[in-house]
Design an enzyme around this catalytic site. Sequence first.
Site, mmCIF file in Angstrom:
data_model
loop_
_atom_site.group_PDB
_atom_site.id
_atom_site.type_symbol
_atom_site.label_atom_id
_atom_site.label_comp_id
_atom_site.label_asym_id
_atom_site.label_seq_id
_atom_site.Cartn_x
_atom_site.Cartn_y
_atom_site.Cartn_z
ATOM 1 C CE LYS A 222 50.042 -41.985 17.000
ATOM 2 N NZ LYS A 222 51.264 -42.595 16.438
HETATM 3 C C1 LIG Z 1 48.025 -44.802 21.906
HETATM 4 C C2 LIG Z 1 49.340 -44.113 21.770
HETATM 5 N N1 LIG Z 1 49.847 -43.453 22.825
HETATM 6 C C3 LIG Z 1 51.014 -42.817 22.765
HETATM 7 C C4 LIG Z 1 51.766 -42.801 21.608
HETATM 8 C C5 LIG Z 1 53.106 -42.164 21.614
HETATM 9 O O1 LIG Z 1 53.230 -41.084 20.786
HETATM 10 P P1 LIG Z 1 54.651 -40.670 20.150
HETATM 11 O O2 LIG Z 1 54.959 -41.638 19.058
HETATM 12 O O3 LIG Z 1 54.397 -39.282 19.647
HETATM 13 O O4 LIG Z 1 55.644 -40.697 21.238
HETATM 14 C C6 LIG Z 1 51.282 -43.446 20.472
HETATM 15 C C7 LIG Z 1 52.043 -43.393 19.211
HETATM 16 O O5 LIG Z 1 52.132 -44.233 18.415
HETATM 17 C C8 LIG Z 1 50.042 -44.136 20.556
HETATM 18 O O6 LIG Z 1 49.540 -44.808 19.506
#
Ligand SMILES: Cc1ncc(COP(=O)(O)O)c(C=O)c1O
Length: 408
Positions: free
Chosen positions: A192
Site C-alpha cells: 500500500k
Molecule cells: C481494496 C482493498 N480493501 C481492503 C484490503 C484489505 O487490507 P488488508 O490486507 O490490510 O487486510 C485491501 C488489501 O489488499 C484492498 O486492496
Amino acid sequence: MKKIDWPYEFPGAYWINKKEEEAVSDVIKKGSLFRYYGLGKAKYVDRYEAYAKSFYGCKYALGVNSGTGALSIAMNALGVGPGCEVIVPAFLWVATVGAIIQNNAIPVLCEFDESFNMCPDDLERKITARTKLIVPIHMAGNPCDMAAIMKIAKRHKIAVLEDCAQCNGGSIKGKKVGTFGDIGIFSLQLNKNMTSGEGGLIITNNEKLYYKVFSGHDMGLIRINGRLAKPEPYAIAWGQGRRMTELCGAVASVQIKKLPKIVKSMLASKKRIKKMLSGIKGLAFRKIHDPQGDSGPFIIMILENEKKALSAVEKMKAWGLHNVFRIADYGLHIYYNIPSLVNKVPLSEAGNPWCLSENSKSNYNYEKGACPKSDDLFLRSILLPIPSILTPEQEKSAVAVIKEALKD
Ligand SMILES: Cc1ncc(COP(=O)(O)O)c(C=O)c1O
C-alpha cells in the site's frame, strides 16, 4: 528488445530508513508492545492516530490490525447484518466482499466505468429496499466520483463506507478520500502507499460511529486512559480483538509523514510515463476525475480488444515489466475470480449468510457475465504498477518496452 530492470511495487517499503528503525527499537527497548499499557508506555499508536486526524482532516481516527478488520468492524458499526444488501464495484478486493459475508449480509455487484471505479449510474440501478450500505472502493490509487456517489446515497438515505486501502493520500479537489462517506478505512499492508507490513485505520467524523468501531475493534467496551470502561448502551458490542500493536504504530507514525512524498513521487513518474505514451493509436487510459488527487501507484491502459491486450502483456513481461497484468487475470480483484463468492461458500455449516431467511429475496449471481460492461474492460485493459523510486532512465525504458509491445 533488451530486457529492462524494473523494480517491484511496495511503495512505502522503499522509504523505510533509520526513522522507522529508531521508533521500532524504542518500542522494544521500552518493553511496551501493547498500546494501552506496558513497561515504558511507548504510545506510538496514539501518535499515529493524532497525526492521522490532522492529515485526513477528520475528528476521529482509530488504528487497527488490518484493512480487512477495519472493513468488518466498520460494516458492523453501520448496522450491516442479515437482511441487508451492500453494493460493491465489480473491480474490488476479496476482503471487501468478505467483510459483507462476515456480517451475514449479501453483496450486490455494481459495474465500474472508464475510471475503473464504481459507476454512479449503475449504482442507482442496483439500489433496492434492502440496500443498507454503499462501498465505493478507490481502486488502484484513483479516487471515485464521490460527488455523484454521495448525491445518490443521500437521495436514498443510505450510508457510505469508503474503502481507501489502495488510495491512501488520494484526494478530490483537495479533500482527502475517506472523509466523504460516513466512515473511511485504510490498509497499511506492505503493498500500500504507506505501510507498517500489516495494519489498518478507520476514520470518521461521527462520534457515535467512532465509539462503535472502538468497541468493535477491542473487547466490546471503550477505554478511558487505557483502562476498559462501559460506554453508552449503543456502543456496547462484541469486540473482534483487532487492536494495532505499538510495533505497527511505530512504523505507521513515521510512514504517514512520508506519505505525501511517496504519493508525489509515484504521481510524477506516472504523469511523465503517460505523457511519453500519449498519441499511440489504439491506446487509451483510465479516466481520472481529479489528476491532482490521484495517488499514482498504477497506470491502467485500455486497448481495443482482448487479443491485443494479451499479446501486449506477454511481450511486456518478457521484456522485463514483470509485474504487469491484464486486469482480467489480476486474481482476487475480479469478482468472478473469487471462488468463495462465485460458489456462494457459506461462513459455517449453517449455510449463512446465503441461506438465512432474512436474505431470501437477495438472490444474485456472481459468475462472469454478471457485470458485462466491466467484463469487457477487464479483458482488454492492462495494469502497470508505478514503483515509488523510479529513475528517469527506468521510466524511459518502460515506455520503450510498452511502445514496442503495442506495435501491431
Ligand atoms: C481494496 C482493498 N480493501 C481492503 C484490503 C484489505 O487490507 P488488508 O490486507 O490490510 O487486510 C485491501 C488489501 O489488499 C484492498 O486492496
